[in-house]
Design an enzyme around this catalytic site. Structure first.
Site, short mmCIF file in Angstrom:
data_model
loop_
_atom_site.label_atom_id
_atom_site.label_comp_id
_atom_site.label_asym_id
_atom_site.label_seq_id
_atom_site.Cartn_x
_atom_site.Cartn_y
_atom_site.Cartn_z
N ASP A 56 -58.16 69.95 82.00
CA ASP A 56 -56.92 70.72 82.13
C ASP A 56 -57.07 72.17 81.69
O ASP A 56 -56.20 73.00 81.98
CB ASP A 56 -55.80 70.06 81.30
CG ASP A 56 -55.39 68.72 81.90
OD1 ASP A 56 -55.59 68.51 83.11
OD2 ASP A 56 -54.88 67.87 81.14
N LYS A 82 -48.00 66.25 76.48
CA LYS A 82 -47.61 65.50 77.66
C LYS A 82 -48.27 64.11 77.68
O LYS A 82 -47.61 63.11 77.90
CB LYS A 82 -48.13 66.31 78.86
CG LYS A 82 -47.29 66.37 80.05
CD LYS A 82 -47.53 67.68 80.82
CE LYS A 82 -48.88 67.79 81.51
NZ LYS A 82 -48.99 67.00 82.73
N LYS A 92 -55.94 67.97 91.70
CA LYS A 92 -54.91 68.15 90.66
C LYS A 92 -53.62 68.65 91.33
O LYS A 92 -53.47 68.55 92.54
CB LYS A 92 -55.42 69.12 89.60
CG LYS A 92 -56.56 68.53 88.75
CD LYS A 92 -56.05 67.39 87.90
CE LYS A 92 -57.14 66.77 87.06
NZ LYS A 92 -56.65 65.58 86.33
N GLN A 135 -56.04 58.71 83.15
CA GLN A 135 -54.88 58.10 83.80
C GLN A 135 -55.24 56.74 84.36
O GLN A 135 -54.47 55.78 84.23
CB GLN A 135 -54.36 59.01 84.92
CG GLN A 135 -53.80 60.32 84.40
CD GLN A 135 -53.33 61.24 85.50
OE1 GLN A 135 -53.47 60.93 86.69
NE2 GLN A 135 -52.77 62.36 85.12
N ARG A 170 -51.82 63.52 96.25
CA ARG A 170 -52.86 63.14 95.27
C ARG A 170 -53.29 61.68 95.43
O ARG A 170 -52.51 60.83 95.83
CB ARG A 170 -52.36 63.45 93.86
CG ARG A 170 -52.07 64.95 93.76
CD ARG A 170 -51.57 65.34 92.41
NE ARG A 170 -52.56 65.10 91.38
CZ ARG A 170 -52.31 65.22 90.08
NH1 ARG A 170 -51.09 65.53 89.67
NH2 ARG A 170 -53.25 65.01 89.20
N SER A 174 -61.36 59.20 84.42
CA SER A 174 -59.94 59.56 84.40
C SER A 174 -59.17 58.77 83.36
O SER A 174 -59.13 57.54 83.38
CB SER A 174 -59.34 59.31 85.79
OG SER A 174 -57.93 59.21 85.69
N ARG A 215 -50.59 75.12 85.59
CA ARG A 215 -51.79 75.62 84.89
C ARG A 215 -52.30 76.92 85.51
O ARG A 215 -52.89 77.75 84.82
CB ARG A 215 -52.90 74.57 84.89
CG ARG A 215 -52.46 73.23 84.31
CD ARG A 215 -53.17 72.86 83.03
NE ARG A 215 -52.75 71.54 82.60
CZ ARG A 215 -51.97 71.29 81.53
NH1 ARG A 215 -51.55 72.26 80.76
NH2 ARG A 215 -51.62 70.06 81.23
C1 S3P Z 1 -54.02 62.88 81.74
C2 S3P Z 1 -55.29 62.80 82.22
C3 S3P Z 1 -55.92 63.83 83.06
C4 S3P Z 1 -55.17 65.15 82.96
C5 S3P Z 1 -53.69 65.00 83.03
C6 S3P Z 1 -53.19 64.07 81.95
C7 S3P Z 1 -53.48 61.74 80.97
O1 S3P Z 1 -55.90 63.43 84.40
O2 S3P Z 1 -55.62 66.04 83.95
O3 S3P Z 1 -53.08 66.26 82.87
O4 S3P Z 1 -52.46 61.89 80.28
O5 S3P Z 1 -54.08 60.66 81.04
P1 S3P Z 1 -57.07 62.46 85.00
O6 S3P Z 1 -56.98 61.20 84.28
O7 S3P Z 1 -56.74 62.30 86.44
O8 S3P Z 1 -58.33 63.23 84.77
#
Ligand code: S3P
Length: 408
Positions: A292, A22, A319, A145, A100, A143, A364
């Protein structure tokens, strides 16, 4: 929704290729959307979250609200991408995504000069036009993300953008963009990108998701008669901290790396039943790399000798569900001994029993508790919303039947 009953498998044997990762998939689709020429992103059994990214990218010129569905990564990364490209848009998502926190991406993008507005810190979120400046960032959450959103925005900013993280996170943004010719590197906990930059066109075959592979690794570790191999998986070390934790507990996992031409190492993981599992303590900087996989690790904790503890994992509360609450509640129902903490849990073995599992629409949680039943850590469980597994793992229930050798 029809619930799904899962019971212990007599054996767990075979080979499985899990759906494409993903995290890499979202980034590859977004890079392709702005690359210099036509790109090809090959996704195997893309889950609902990746479909959300595809849908949003195709709708970019329509002026419609961009529906990110259940996908936090779609929403956060796309906000950065749009801000960096000067493309206005409104992003929204389902009920879970609307709960979120979004200021964690909106605030750093605003500091770069972007016009990003949230609804009381949440979606819907709107992005206006605005020229961006390269800026130094020190986010308080570890994070990937947030890091990814800032880097994608920085593609449209003149000069050096830096992001210093409190702990190491997955490095897919850096790997992909560097592979595509963007001047980006990670130095310790700091990522540095020099903009403006445009990725070259590319073709990528996105390897299997280690977080989905983790489900089979956990099931085989816990099951008394198991030998499973997960093939064509992403073996990026920033995603394999769960393998270290499981090995620390006594698991038997072997990594077989094949070289790769792409940005990510790929290969197979072979796992056999663990003869014995000891309790584990998890906390501090290690947590970001396990984020995760923590629901699955909680199931392993419920089968180990002694009391296991998770600390410093408050991020789980924001989450797809409150994963501390949903893990603790369901562990108690399957008969484990469990104590909830504000940023984690304490777990030890109890008496396995039959249970109804409430997944809160969280893929999950549904997958972790299916594995608890399949491996015998729980009695028979009934999962309320089996369909949510397709957020990350379409075909999960079919794979379960194939590997367990009997209809679940
Ligand atoms: C992800 C980062 C994680 C993870 C998510 C995918 C990504 O989140 O939990 O499933 O692809 O950058 P966070 O960045 O909020 O920890």
């Amino acid at each position: 929704m029809t619930p799904r009953v899962v019971r212990a498998a007599p054996v767990l044997r075979g080979e499985v290729r899990v759906p494409s990762d993903k995290s890499i998939g979202h980034r590859a689709l977004m890079a392709a959307a702005i690359a210099d020429g036509e790109s090809q992103v090959l996704l195997h059994r893309a889950g609902d979250d990746l479909r959300s990214t595809e849908r949003c990218l195709s709708a970019l010129e329509s002026g419609e609200v961009l529906d990110c569905g259940n996908s936090g990564t779609t929403m956060r990364l796309l906000t950065g991408l749009l801000a960096g490209q000067g493309i206005p848009g409104v992003l929204d998502g389902d009920e879970s995504l609307r709960r979120r926190p979004m200021e964690r991406v909106a605030a750093p993008l605003r500091a770069m000069g972007a016009d990003v507005r949230t609804t009381d810190g949440h979606a819907p979120l709107s992005i206006g036009r605005g020229a961006l400046q390269a800026t130094a960032h020190r986010p308080k959450e570890a994070s990937a993300q947030v890091l990814g959103a800032i880097c994608l925005a920085a593609l449209g900013a003149e000069g050096e953008t830096t992001v210093e993280m409190p702990a190491a996170t997955r490095d897919h943004t850096e790997r992909l963009l560097a592979w595509l010719g963007v001047p980006i590197r990670r130095d310790g906990l700091t990522t540095i990108l020099v903009g403006p930059a445009r990725p070259r066109a590319f073709a990528i075959d996105v390897p299997g998701d280690p977080s989905s592979a983790a489900a089979w690794i956990v099931a085989a570790t816990l099951h008394p008669d198991a030998d499973l191999t997960i093939v064509e998986a992403c073996l990026n070390p920033t995603r394999l901290a769960f393998v270290d934790v499981l090995n620390r507990m006594g698991a038997q996992i072997e990594l077989i790396e094949n070289s790769t031409d792409g940005p990510e190492p790929t290969g197979s993981l072979r796992v056999t039943s663990a003869p014995r599992l000891d309790a584990v303590e998890i906390g501090g900087e290690e947590v970001a790399g396990l984020i995760d996989e923590l629901p699955l690790l909680a199931v392993v904790m419920a089968a180990a000798e002694g009391i296991s503890e998770l600390r410093d994992a408050g991020e789980l509360r924001v989450k797809e569900s409150d994963r501390i609450g949903s893990v603790v509640e369901n562990l108690a129902r399957i008969g484990a001994r469990v104590e909830e903490r504000s940023s984690g849990w304490r777990v030890s073995r109890g008496t396995p029993r039959n249970a109804d599992v409430t997944s809160y629409g969280d893929h999950r949680i549904a997958i972790a508790f299916a594995m608890a039943a399949l491996s015998g850590v729980a009695g028979e469980v009934r999962i309320d919303d089996p369909g949510c597994a397709s957020v990350s793992y379409p075909g999960f229930w079919e794979d379960l039947e194939a590997l367990a050798g009997v209809p679940a």
